[in-house]
Design a protein around this motif. Structure first.
Motif, PDB file in Angstrom:
ATOM      1  N   MET A 131       0.853  -1.167   0.000  1.00 44.88           N
ATOM      2  CA  MET A 131       0.000   0.000   0.000  1.00 44.88           C
ATOM      3  C   MET A 131       0.901   1.232   0.000  1.00 44.88           C
ATOM      4  O   MET A 131       1.873   1.294   0.746  1.00 44.88           O
ATOM      5  CB  MET A 131      -0.907   0.017   1.224  1.00 44.88           C
ATOM      6  N   ILE A 132       0.551   2.138  -0.896  1.00 46.08           N
ATOM      7  CA  ILE A 132       1.310   3.383  -1.002  1.00 46.08           C
ATOM      8  C   ILE A 132       0.354   4.568  -1.009  1.00 46.08           C
ATOM      9  O   ILE A 132      -0.825   4.421  -1.349  1.00 46.08           O
ATOM     10  CB  ILE A 132       2.199   3.411  -2.265  1.00 46.08           C
ATOM     11  N   GLU A 133       0.872   5.716  -0.627  1.00 53.77           N
ATOM     12  CA  GLU A 133       0.041   6.922  -0.577  1.00 53.77           C
ATOM     13  C   GLU A 133      -0.322   7.402  -1.975  1.00 53.77           C
ATOM     14  O   GLU A 133      -1.478   7.692  -2.260  1.00 53.77           O
ATOM     15  CB  GLU A 133       0.772   8.024   0.177  1.00 53.77           C
ATOM     16  N   GLN A 134       0.685   7.509  -2.834  1.00 52.29           N
ATOM     17  CA  GLN A 134       0.474   7.955  -4.207  1.00 52.29           C
ATOM     18  C   GLN A 134       1.342   7.126  -5.130  1.00 52.29           C
ATOM     19  O   GLN A 134       2.448   6.730  -4.764  1.00 52.29           O
ATOM     20  CB  GLN A 134       0.842   9.427  -4.371  1.00 52.29           C
ATOM     21  N   ILE A 135       0.835   6.908  -6.340  1.00 47.47           N
ATOM     22  CA  ILE A 135       1.548   6.061  -7.288  1.00 47.47           C
ATOM     23  C   ILE A 135       2.898   6.652  -7.676  1.00 47.47           C
ATOM     24  O   ILE A 135       3.841   5.927  -7.991  1.00 47.47           O
ATOM     25  CB  ILE A 135       0.665   5.773  -8.533  1.00 47.47           C
ATOM     26  N   ASP A 136       3.036   7.965  -7.614  1.00 52.85           N
ATOM     27  CA  ASP A 136       4.328   8.547  -7.993  1.00 52.85           C
ATOM     28  C   ASP A 136       5.435   8.205  -6.999  1.00 52.85           C
ATOM     29  O   ASP A 136       6.608   8.392  -7.282  1.00 52.85           O
ATOM     30  CB  ASP A 136       4.223  10.049  -8.223  1.00 52.85           C
ATOM     31  N   ARG A 137       5.070   7.626  -5.861  1.00 55.18           N
ATOM     32  CA  ARG A 137       6.090   7.176  -4.894  1.00 55.18           C
ATOM     33  C   ARG A 137       6.933   6.029  -5.449  1.00 55.18           C
ATOM     34  O   ARG A 137       8.065   5.850  -5.042  1.00 55.18           O
ATOM     35  CB  ARG A 137       5.447   6.732  -3.587  1.00 55.18           C
ATOM     36  N   ILE A 138       6.361   5.239  -6.353  1.00 55.89           N
ATOM     37  CA  ILE A 138       7.132   4.142  -6.937  1.00 55.89           C
ATOM     38  C   ILE A 138       7.448   4.359  -8.407  1.00 55.89           C
ATOM     39  O   ILE A 138       8.085   3.519  -9.026  1.00 55.89           O
ATOM     40  CB  ILE A 138       6.417   2.786  -6.771  1.00 55.89           C
ATOM     41  N   SER A 139       7.028   5.489  -8.973  1.00 49.90           N
ATOM     42  CA  SER A 139       7.226   5.679 -10.412  1.00 49.90           C
ATOM     43  C   SER A 139       8.094   6.888 -10.751  1.00 49.90           C
ATOM     44  O   SER A 139       8.069   7.366 -11.861  1.00 49.90           O
ATOM     45  CB  SER A 139       5.870   5.784 -11.122  1.00 49.90           C
ATOM     46  N   ARG A 140       8.857   7.360  -9.817  1.00 45.49           N
ATOM     47  CA  ARG A 140       9.786   8.458 -10.112  1.00 45.49           C
ATOM     48  C   ARG A 140      11.054   7.873 -10.730  1.00 45.49           C
ATOM     49  O   ARG A 140      12.150   7.983 -10.202  1.00 45.49           O
ATOM     50  CB  ARG A 140      10.114   9.230  -8.842  1.00 45.49           C
ATOM     51  N   LEU A 141      10.839   7.231 -11.846  1.00 37.97           N
ATOM     52  CA  LEU A 141      11.901   6.502 -12.529  1.00 37.97           C
ATOM     53  C   LEU A 141      11.902   6.887 -13.993  1.00 37.97           C
ATOM     54  O   LEU A 141      10.952   7.477 -14.488  1.00 37.97           O
ATOM     55  CB  LEU A 141      11.642   4.983 -12.421  1.00 37.97           C
ATOM     56  N   SER A 142      12.956   6.483 -14.685  1.00 43.53           N
ATOM     57  CA  SER A 142      12.933   6.643 -16.136  1.00 43.53           C
ATOM     58  C   SER A 142      11.882   5.680 -16.693  1.00 43.53           C
ATOM     59  O   SER A 142      11.457   4.737 -16.019  1.00 43.53           O
ATOM     60  CB  SER A 142      14.302   6.313 -16.729  1.00 43.53           C
ATOM     61  N   GLU A 143      11.482   5.910 -17.917  1.00 46.47           N
ATOM     62  CA  GLU A 143      10.478   5.040 -18.526  1.00 46.47           C
ATOM     63  C   GLU A 143      10.975   3.596 -18.587  1.00 46.47           C
ATOM     64  O   GLU A 143      10.225   2.654 -18.312  1.00 46.47           O
ATOM     65  CB  GLU A 143      10.146   5.538 -19.934  1.00 46.47           C
ATOM     66  N   GLU A 144      12.238   3.424 -18.899  1.00 44.06           N
ATOM     67  CA  GLU A 144      12.822   2.073 -18.978  1.00 44.06           C
ATOM     68  C   GLU A 144      12.813   1.383 -17.610  1.00 44.06           C
ATOM     69  O   GLU A 144      12.433   0.222 -17.498  1.00 44.06           O
ATOM     70  CB  GLU A 144      14.248   2.148 -19.515  1.00 44.06           C
ATOM     71  N   ASP A 145      13.224   2.126 -16.582  1.00 45.55           N
ATOM     72  CA  ASP A 145      13.242   1.543 -15.235  1.00 45.55           C
ATOM     73  C   ASP A 145      11.834   1.232 -14.740  1.00 45.55           C
ATOM     74  O   ASP A 145      11.607   0.220 -14.068  1.00 45.55           O
ATOM     75  CB  ASP A 145      13.954   2.477 -14.253  1.00 45.55           C
ATOM     76  N   TRP A 146      10.864   2.106 -15.060  1.00 47.89           N
ATOM     77  CA  TRP A 146       9.484   1.825 -14.675  1.00 47.89           C
ATOM     78  C   TRP A 146       8.988   0.551 -15.346  1.00 47.89           C
ATOM     79  O   TRP A 146       8.329  -0.268 -14.725  1.00 47.89           O
ATOM     80  CB  TRP A 146       8.554   2.997 -15.005  1.00 47.89           C
ATOM     81  N   SER A 147       9.308   0.378 -16.629  1.00 48.67           N
ATOM     82  CA  SER A 147       8.882  -0.831 -17.346  1.00 48.67           C
ATOM     83  C   SER A 147       9.428  -2.086 -16.682  1.00 48.67           C
ATOM     84  O   SER A 147       8.718  -3.084 -16.548  1.00 48.67           O
ATOM     85  CB  SER A 147       9.322  -0.778 -18.809  1.00 48.67           C
ATOM     86  N   LYS A 148      10.693  -2.031 -16.251  1.00 48.39           N
ATOM     87  CA  LYS A 148      11.299  -3.178 -15.561  1.00 48.39           C
ATOM     88  C   LYS A 148      10.578  -3.457 -14.242  1.00 48.39           C
ATOM     89  O   LYS A 148      10.252  -4.605 -13.930  1.00 48.39           O
ATOM     90  CB  LYS A 148      12.782  -2.927 -15.297  1.00 48.39           C
ATOM     91  N   LEU A 149      10.358  -2.396 -13.462  1.00 51.60           N
ATOM     92  CA  LEU A 149       9.685  -2.558 -12.174  1.00 51.60           C
ATOM     93  C   LEU A 149       8.262  -3.078 -12.366  1.00 51.60           C
ATOM     94  O   LEU A 149       7.818  -3.984 -11.651  1.00 51.60           O
ATOM     95  CB  LEU A 149       9.658  -1.237 -11.406  1.00 51.60           C
ATOM     96  N   GLU A 150       7.556  -2.533 -13.342  1.00 55.39           N
ATOM     97  CA  GLU A 150       6.194  -2.976 -13.608  1.00 55.39           C
ATOM     98  C   GLU A 150       6.168  -4.459 -13.981  1.00 55.39           C
ATOM     99  O   GLU A 150       5.302  -5.204 -13.518  1.00 55.39           O
ATOM    100  CB  GLU A 150       5.585  -2.134 -14.731  1.00 55.39           C
ATOM    101  N   SER A 151       7.129  -4.900 -14.776  1.00 57.60           N
ATOM    102  CA  SER A 151       7.203  -6.318 -15.139  1.00 57.60           C
ATOM    103  C   SER A 151       7.404  -7.192 -13.912  1.00 57.60           C
ATOM    104  O   SER A 151       6.760  -8.235 -13.771  1.00 57.60           O
ATOM    105  CB  SER A 151       8.345  -6.556 -16.126  1.00 57.60           C
ATOM    106  N   ILE A 152       8.280  -6.768 -13.027  1.00 51.52           N
ATOM    107  CA  ILE A 152       8.529  -7.523 -11.795  1.00 51.52           C
ATOM    108  C   ILE A 152       7.251  -7.587 -10.948  1.00 51.52           C
ATOM    109  O   ILE A 152       6.878  -8.647 -10.439  1.00 51.52           O
ATOM    110  CB  ILE A 152       9.684  -6.900 -10.992  1.00 51.52           C
ATOM    111  N   ILE A 153       6.584  -6.441 -10.816  1.00 49.16           N
ATOM    112  CA  ILE A 153       5.354  -6.374 -10.027  1.00 49.16           C
ATOM    113  C   ILE A 153       4.325  -7.369 -10.546  1.00 49.16           C
ATOM    114  O   ILE A 153       3.712  -8.118  -9.780  1.00 49.16           O
ATOM    115  CB  ILE A 153       4.780  -4.938 -10.037  1.00 49.16           C
ATOM    116  N   PHE A 154       4.144  -7.405 -11.877  1.00 48.16           N
ATOM    117  CA  PHE A 154       3.125  -8.285 -12.434  1.00 48.16           C
ATOM    118  C   PHE A 154       3.587  -9.732 -12.528  1.00 48.16           C
ATOM    119  O   PHE A 154       2.770 -10.642 -12.398  1.00 48.16           O
ATOM    120  CB  PHE A 154       2.640  -7.764 -13.787  1.00 48.16           C
ATOM    121  N   ASP A 155       4.878  -9.960 -12.711  1.00 53.49           N
ATOM    122  CA  ASP A 155       5.383 -11.334 -12.775  1.00 53.49           C
ATOM    123  C   ASP A 155       5.191 -12.070 -11.449  1.00 53.49           C
ATOM    124  O   ASP A 155       4.850 -13.253 -11.439  1.00 53.49           O
ATOM    125  CB  ASP A 155       6.864 -11.358 -13.161  1.00 53.49           C
ATOM    126  N   ILE A 156       5.417 -11.377 -10.344  1.00 54.86           N
ATOM    127  CA  ILE A 156       5.254 -12.044  -9.052  1.00 54.86           C
ATOM    128  C   ILE A 156       3.906 -11.709  -8.401  1.00 54.86           C
ATOM    129  O   ILE A 156       3.675 -12.039  -7.246  1.00 54.86           O
ATOM    130  CB  ILE A 156       6.431 -11.759  -8.098  1.00 54.86           C
TER     131      ILE A 156
END
Length: 78
Positions: A1-26
């Motif tokens: 649980m996070i307050e706002q989505i930008d807390r985990i998305s202050r990343l480059s587009e490439e890094d966000w894509s990697k993180l998003e893949s990890i989030i959905f893979d697991i």
């Protein structure tokens, strides 16, 4: 649980894509207080509704992340 989505998305587009893949893979469920559908996950017993809500939340997560990435990039540029 996070307050706002930008807390985990202050990343480059490439890094966000990697993180998003990890989030959905697991299969981590992101519950963000700025997503209006956040509490609906806890109340659904119907499998179809669960899939639809997951799709809506995923789309909203992507939109909010894109907005946060743009804001972060603009602030760095300025």
């Amino acid at each position: 649980m996070i307050e706002q989505i930008d807390r985990i998305s202050r990343l480059s587009e490439e890094d966000w894509s990697k993180l998003e893949s990890i989030i959905f893979d697991i299969r981590i469920k992101i519950i963000s207080l700025d997503l209006p559908t956040r509490h609906a996950f806890a109340k659904i017993d119907d499998e179809f509704q669960r899939w639809v809500l997951l799709a809506v939340n995923t789309m909203m997560l992507d939109i909010l992340a894109a907005t946060a990435i743009k804001d972060y990039t603009d602030r760095r540029r300025r």
